[in-house]
Design a protein around this motif. Structure first.
Motif, short mmCIF file in Angstrom:
data_model
loop_
_atom_site.label_atom_id
_atom_site.label_comp_id
_atom_site.label_asym_id
_atom_site.label_seq_id
_atom_site.Cartn_x
_atom_site.Cartn_y
_atom_site.Cartn_z
N CYS A 102 -23.54 2.53 -66.14
CA CYS A 102 -22.93 1.45 -65.81
C CYS A 102 -22.01 0.84 -67.19
N PRO A 103 -20.71 0.65 -66.92
CA PRO A 103 -20.05 0.38 -68.24
C PRO A 103 -20.81 -1.27 -68.60
N LYS A 122 -23.82 -0.68 -70.55
CA LYS A 122 -23.57 -0.38 -72.16
C LYS A 122 -23.07 -1.45 -72.73
N ASN A 168 -18.40 0.23 -58.44
CA ASN A 168 -18.89 0.57 -59.38
C ASN A 168 -20.37 0.54 -59.36
#
Length: 74
Positions: free
Chosen positions: A51-52, A55, A41
């Motif tokens: 980038c989750p 967020k 990731n």
């Protein structure tokens, strides 16, 4: 001094890597898959800027930093 998204992402990713390494040593080597997931990731985020975790932190109100700035809300 407030902690921005960039610092939080690095801190949480580092914590996850260290935690999964400890769990792999103490519990099961299958925890290394979690380490690989975090690393993959981070690698994709370096290329795409997505980038989750960044967020999620932005929605929680963390101030943006240079790497995950608000201008990426395209």
């Amino acid at each position: 001094m407030t902690t921005n998204i960039d610092k939080l992402v690095f801190r949480i990713a580092g914590l996850f890597v260290l935690l999964s390494l400890a769990l792999a040593q103490l519990h099961s080597p299958h925890w290394l898959w979690f380490t690989a997931f975090v690393g993959a990731n981070m690698l994709q985020a370096s290329f795409t800027g997505f980038c989750p975790l960044a967020k999620i932190l932005a929605r929680l109100g963390a101030p943006s930093g240079a790497a995950f700035c608000a201008a990426r809300k395209v």
